[in-house]
Design a protein around this motif. Structure first.
Motif, short mmCIF file in Angstrom:
data_model
loop_
_atom_site.label_atom_id
_atom_site.label_comp_id
_atom_site.label_asym_id
_atom_site.label_seq_id
_atom_site.Cartn_x
_atom_site.Cartn_y
_atom_site.Cartn_z
N UNK A 53 1.33 -5.63 -10.33
CA UNK A 53 0.71 -6.28 -9.18
C UNK A 53 1.62 -6.14 -7.96
N UNK A 54 1.05 -5.79 -6.82
CA UNK A 54 1.82 -5.74 -5.59
C UNK A 54 0.95 -6.15 -4.41
N UNK A 55 1.61 -6.55 -3.33
CA UNK A 55 0.93 -7.03 -2.14
C UNK A 55 0.63 -5.83 -1.23
N UNK A 56 -0.63 -5.47 -1.16
CA UNK A 56 -1.03 -4.32 -0.35
C UNK A 56 -0.76 -4.59 1.13
N UNK A 57 -0.91 -5.82 1.56
CA UNK A 57 -0.68 -6.14 2.96
C UNK A 57 0.78 -5.89 3.34
N UNK A 58 1.71 -6.36 2.51
CA UNK A 58 3.12 -6.15 2.79
C UNK A 58 3.48 -4.67 2.74
N UNK A 59 2.87 -3.96 1.78
CA UNK A 59 3.11 -2.52 1.66
C UNK A 59 2.63 -1.79 2.91
N UNK A 60 1.48 -2.18 3.41
CA UNK A 60 0.92 -1.54 4.60
C UNK A 60 1.79 -1.79 5.82
N UNK A 61 2.29 -3.01 5.97
CA UNK A 61 3.14 -3.32 7.12
C UNK A 61 4.43 -2.50 7.08
N UNK A 62 5.03 -2.39 5.90
CA UNK A 62 6.25 -1.60 5.76
C UNK A 62 6.00 -0.13 6.06
N UNK A 63 4.86 0.36 5.62
CA UNK A 63 4.52 1.77 5.82
C UNK A 63 4.31 2.10 7.30
N UNK B 292 -3.54 -4.16 -8.25
CA UNK B 292 -2.87 -3.77 -9.48
C UNK B 292 -2.76 -2.25 -9.53
N UNK B 293 -1.54 -1.74 -9.67
CA UNK B 293 -1.39 -0.29 -9.71
C UNK B 293 0.05 0.13 -9.54
N UNK B 294 0.23 1.38 -9.15
CA UNK B 294 1.55 1.93 -8.89
C UNK B 294 1.76 1.94 -7.38
N UNK B 295 2.60 1.04 -6.92
CA UNK B 295 2.76 0.81 -5.49
C UNK B 295 3.13 2.07 -4.73
N UNK B 296 4.10 2.84 -5.25
CA UNK B 296 4.56 4.02 -4.53
C UNK B 296 3.45 5.05 -4.34
N UNK B 297 2.60 5.21 -5.36
CA UNK B 297 1.52 6.18 -5.26
C UNK B 297 0.46 5.71 -4.28
N UNK B 298 0.08 4.44 -4.36
CA UNK B 298 -0.92 3.91 -3.43
C UNK B 298 -0.41 4.02 -2.00
N UNK B 299 0.86 3.69 -1.81
CA UNK B 299 1.45 3.79 -0.48
C UNK B 299 1.41 5.23 0.03
#
Length: 347
Positions: A175-185, A213-220
């Protein structure tokens, strides 16, 4: 001894201290496809049967040795001795692993072949820059080198993703926070946007986490590929807008540009097959989209594109969301708000 050997789950050949066969179970004989009468020198019999140029030494069998028996690949390795035996040779069918390695080696050869052309072009351009700067600029200069480098990167990413997904299991997801991932990206992509003269906007109405739910690096990487393509395709002075919205049990990342629209994309239609763009070998544009489609699909989602009515394209990456009801305020994105504002002005 025969009863003990037959009870073992793998093929086994028992040898005496001199390396002669004491006994072998039925599994070993069937896999090796050879007779092993008691008293025969195992190493010599093995070399004759499989046509070895050398007779295997004891240390060869201790380290393990691969043999091909018909269509099967076998692994022979000396293990701990059984009572009354000098050595025990375990015979294991490793055909699936051998085929996987062969396929990986073949894929690597294809990858190296595909990499050779752009890498040679980059090398030639750098040499041209040193010897004839004007000719270097006529050939595309640093922009051309950047395009080739992106293409090389896309090929490598495609290979890594394909290698990982072959053995990907649901237990590998986290599980990871897509919102936080998007902001970092977005913060990482701002440098590219400034270089291209394109404004990069991120619209997030609040700080509520959006759990995926997934692999954060790949989704990013999938999202980054889409945003990066939109930025690089947009004319200088234009903007690319990235936003989030919920739709039932899904969350959608919207990438909205003013880059003229994807070629061949009809009005009022959604494009979900980006295969034809993968044939654009010079820029990596198509490979990036193709990789994004594959990554999103592995995570149970979809990627589609449609004309946005403002001289550009709207890309939508749609992923299952773990907390769809937790952030109802995300149901409207900046893109939707912009459309509504334009509609009201028209009225």
């Amino acid at each position: 001894m025969r009863a003990m050997l037959d009870a073992l789950p793998c093929g086994v050949v028992a040898l005496d201290a001199a390396g002669a066969v004491l006994d072998a179970n039925a599994r070993a004989l069937a896999m090796l496809e050879m007779a092993l009468p008691p008293g025969v020198d195992f190493a010599v019999a093995l070399a004759e049967h499989f046509g070895f140029d050398d007779v295997p030494l004891p240390r060869d069998l201790e380290a393990g040795r691969e043999v091909r028996a018909g269509e099967a690949t076998l692994w022979l390795q000396a293990g701990a001795p059984l009572p009354g035996a000098g050595a025990v040779i375990a015979v294991t069918d490793v055909t699936p692993f051998a085929r996987s390695l062969d396929e990986r080696a073949t894929s690597l050869r294809f990858l190296l072949h595909d990499l050779r052309s752009p890498l040679n072009s980059i090398s030639a351009l750098t040499q041209l820059d040193a010897s004839d700067p004007e000719a270097f600029e006529r050939c595309g200069g640093m922009q051309r080198i950047t395009q080739l480098a992106r293409y090389v990167l896309s090929l490598g990413e495609q290979f890594i993703f394909s290698s990982v997904t072959e053995h990907l299991q649901a237990r590998d997801f986290r599980r990871f926070d897509l919102r936080a991932t998007l902001r970092q990206m977005i913060s990482q992509l701002e440098v590219t946007a400034v270089y291209c003269g394109v404004a990069l906007h991120l619209w997030l109405p609040d700080n509520a986490p959006v759990w995926v739910n997934g692999m954060r690096n790949f989704v990013a990487r999938a999202i980054q590929n889409v945003i990066d393509n939109a930025v690089r395709a947009s004319p200088r002075g234009e903007a690319v807008t990235v936003s989030l919205r919920h739709d039932g049990g899904f969350v959608e990342v919207l990438v909205d540009d003013h880059a003229g629209g994807l070629p061949g994309l009809p009005e009022d239609e959604r494009l979900t097959d980006f295969e034809k763009f993968g044939k654009k070998s010079a820029t990596g544009f198509g490979l990036g989209l193709k990789l994004a489609v594959q990554i999103v699909a592995v995570h149970g989602g979809t990627l589609y594109a449609e004309l946005n009515g403002r001289g550009g394209t709207l890309f939508v990456l749609r992923l299952p969301c773990l907390n769809p009801a937790a952030a109802p305020s995300l149901s409207t994105s900046l893109v939707d708000a912009d459309r509504a504002l334009r509609a009201n002005r028209a009225v």
